[in-house]
Write an enzyme that holds these catalytic residues in place. Structure first.
Site, PDB file in Angstrom:
ATOM      1  N   LYS A  36       0.833  -1.203   0.000  1.00 43.61           N
ATOM      2  CA  LYS A  36       0.000   0.000   0.000  1.00 43.61           C
ATOM      3  C   LYS A  36       0.866   1.250   0.000  1.00 43.61           C
ATOM      4  CE  LYS A  36      -0.427   0.022   5.057  1.00 43.61           C
ATOM      5  NZ  LYS A  36      -1.356   0.026   6.202  1.00 43.61           N
ATOM      6  N   ARG A 134     -10.374   0.580  15.252  1.00 39.98           N
ATOM      7  CA  ARG A 134     -10.417   1.300  13.985  1.00 39.98           C
ATOM      8  C   ARG A 134     -11.537   0.644  13.191  1.00 39.98           C
ATOM      9  NH1 ARG A 134      -4.682   1.833  10.944  1.00 39.98           N
ATOM     10  NH2 ARG A 134      -5.144  -0.362  10.560  1.00 39.98           N
ATOM     11  N   HIS A 162      -5.658  -6.845  13.554  1.00 40.89           N
ATOM     12  CA  HIS A 162      -4.464  -5.997  13.483  1.00 40.89           C
ATOM     13  C   HIS A 162      -4.094  -5.562  14.892  1.00 40.89           C
ATOM     14  CE1 HIS A 162      -1.451  -3.643  11.489  1.00 40.89           C
ATOM     15  NE2 HIS A 162      -1.885  -2.508  11.984  1.00 40.89           N
ATOM     16  N   ARG A 215       1.488 -10.709   7.572  1.00 47.83           N
ATOM     17  CA  ARG A 215       1.448  -9.541   6.694  1.00 47.83           C
ATOM     18  C   ARG A 215       2.722  -8.732   6.931  1.00 47.83           C
ATOM     19  NH1 ARG A 215      -3.281  -9.438   9.359  1.00 47.83           N
ATOM     20  NH2 ARG A 215      -2.655  -7.543  10.474  1.00 47.83           N
ATOM     21  N   TYR A 261      16.288  31.395   3.899  1.00 49.34           N
ATOM     22  CA  TYR A 261      15.138  32.126   4.422  1.00 49.34           C
ATOM     23  C   TYR A 261      15.211  32.288   5.937  1.00 49.34           C
ATOM     24  CZ  TYR A 261      12.795  31.423  -0.090  1.00 49.34           C
ATOM     25  OH  TYR A 261      12.456  31.428  -1.417  1.00 49.34           O
ATOM     26  N   CYS A 307      14.646  24.881   1.601  1.00 40.90           N
ATOM     27  CA  CYS A 307      13.746  25.573   0.676  1.00 40.90           C
ATOM     28  C   CYS A 307      12.896  24.557  -0.087  1.00 40.90           C
ATOM     29  CB  CYS A 307      14.558  26.421  -0.299  1.00 40.90           C
ATOM     30  SG  CYS A 307      15.760  27.515   0.495  1.00 40.90           S
ATOM     31  N   MET A 308      12.014  25.046  -0.930  1.00 40.96           N
ATOM     32  CA  MET A 308      11.141  24.153  -1.680  1.00 40.96           C
ATOM     33  C   MET A 308      11.930  23.219  -2.591  1.00 40.96           C
ATOM     34  SD  MET A 308       7.976  25.052  -4.262  1.00 40.96           S
ATOM     35  CE  MET A 308       6.951  25.750  -2.971  1.00 40.96           C
ATOM     36  N   ASP A 309      12.965  23.741  -3.243  1.00 40.59           N
ATOM     37  CA  ASP A 309      13.692  22.969  -4.249  1.00 40.59           C
ATOM     38  C   ASP A 309      15.154  22.728  -3.904  1.00 40.59           C
ATOM     39  OD1 ASP A 309      11.370  23.281  -5.998  1.00 40.59           O
ATOM     40  OD2 ASP A 309      12.061  25.350  -6.216  1.00 40.59           O
TER      41      ASP A 309
END
Length: 383
Positions: A36, A134, A162, A215, A261, A307-309
């Site tokens: 998953k 759950r 589970h 599992r 920043y 930073c973002m990149d």
């Protein structure tokens, strides 16, 4: 093709070795490979194929859409949807031979109403809620739900639960969940139902609970479920994921200058710094400021805000553009495991590979696994 040096390398040989180890040490239990969340960020299809090749008998996913994707990619192995499914998914599940989970009496009623007798059978596993609270049928009503499934047109073939605290060394809740599920499955002795109760942590710590299958999720990717489990591994786990990039810019900053920043880092002396083309848009979150990376076989810190990149690292001396940088994995004698990122971020190791975004290319290899990049089992640690 990517024109950026940032990439995640997934060693499928590690996936296979981990599956093989669970099969070898599993008291005869089969392995259900949990793929998953895009194979915990590793890539659902390549991981699924590797796990099946290594002997897994079933795949497990979290959502019906993930099961659909596996079928669209040509995977014909048994697939179990662990999460909730809606009534409109039932005919598709019948047609594509996907196993679904019965989570409540209402679900059984709706599935029966949506069942199409002209299509192949609908195979169902009953989820018993023994304490996770759950999804699933409460343990006190599990036998009644099972009898209802037996009387329906649905094909009742399996039962599972589970564990909420299997990754802890001592847990009253875990012991109580074990007692409850044993009572339930005891009602179906010699019924031929496919029983699976253990997740990775339970499979590693309690092989006596293996039942028909275990599992295997996080441990299949070579990541221990918790620090407690890591210290008591019955066999090695081999991490499959490495993350690397390269220096794209180097400059000298003077003592007293601030970087990035918010000016949260100020050089105390003249320093060499380097820019790396990876940032929080790739999954290297801002909370990793201060985390170390490996360059030229030595650890150096990430400095300033991520930073973002991009992000910045402090170098011990001037280096060249193009120098390889290891963020997760091995370089020389140094290693950085996923759990180091998790500790820095204040989270669990499960989350780290899942937050690596699709902007980071996954590159697949079949490199020989090494003890240098593994979590060793307890006997090896004692020696």
């Amino acid at each position: 093709m990517s024109y950026r040096p940032t990439k995640a390398t997934i060693n499928l040989a590690a996936i296979k070795r981990n599956v093989e180890n669970f099969r070898e040490h599993g008291n005869g239990a089969e392995v259900i490979a949990v793929v998953k969340a895009n194979g915990y960020g590793h890539g659902m299809l390549p991981v699924a194929e590797a796990a099946l090749e290594a002997g897994a008998v079933m795949l497990a996913v979290g959502t019906p859409d993930e099961a659909v994707e596996l079928r669209r990619q040509g995977v014909q192995a048994d697939v179990l949807v662990l999460g909730a499914t809606t009534a409109d998914f039932i005919p598709y599940a019948q047609q594509e031979n996907i196993i679904v989970t019965a989570i409540s009496f209402d679900w059984i009623e709706q599935a029966q109403a949506s069942f199409d007798a002209a299509l192949p059978p609908l195979r169902v596993h009953l989820k018993v809620d023994t304490g996770m609270r759950r999804i699933g049928v409460h343990e006190s009503e599990a036998v009644r739900a099972a009898r209802l499934l037996e009387q329906s047109e649905l094909t009742f073939v399996g039962i599972y639960t589970h564990f909420a605290t299997a990754d802890e060394l001592e847990s009253e809740l875990f012991n109580e969940q074990v007692r409850r599920i044993k009572e339930v499955i005891g009602e179906f002795a010699n019924s031929g139902l496919f029983v699976h109760v253990s997740n990775s942590a339970a499979a590693l710590q309690h092989p006596e609970l293996a039942c028909d299958a275990v599992r295997v999720g996080i441990a299949m990717y070579g990541i221990p479920p918790s620090r407690d489990v890591q210290d008591l591994l019955p066999f090695p786990l081999y991490p499959a994921l490495s993350l690397e990039t390269a220096i794209v810019h180097v400059k000298r900053v003077a003592a007293g200058e601030s970087i990035s920043y918010g000016a949260t880092y100020t050089a105390e002396q003249d320093e060499w710094i380097a820019a790396l083309p990876i940032g929080y848009a790739d999954g290297m979150l801002r909370g990793l400021q201060g985390q170390e990376v490996i360059v030229q076989g030595r650890r150096v810190p990430v400095i300033g805000r991520i930073c973002m990149d991009q992000c910045l690292i402090r170098l011990p001396y001037e280096m060249k553009v193009g120098e390889s940088v290891q963020l997760i994995g091995v370089q020389g004698e140094e290693r950085i495991f996923i759990d180091e990122w998790a500790e820095r971020l204040g989270t669990i190791p499960y989350e780290v590979p899942c937050i690596l975004t699709q902007r980071v290319p996954r590159v697949y290899s079949e490199s020989a696994v090494t003890e240098n990049y593994s979590f060793q089992h307890r006997d090896a640690m004692i020696r």
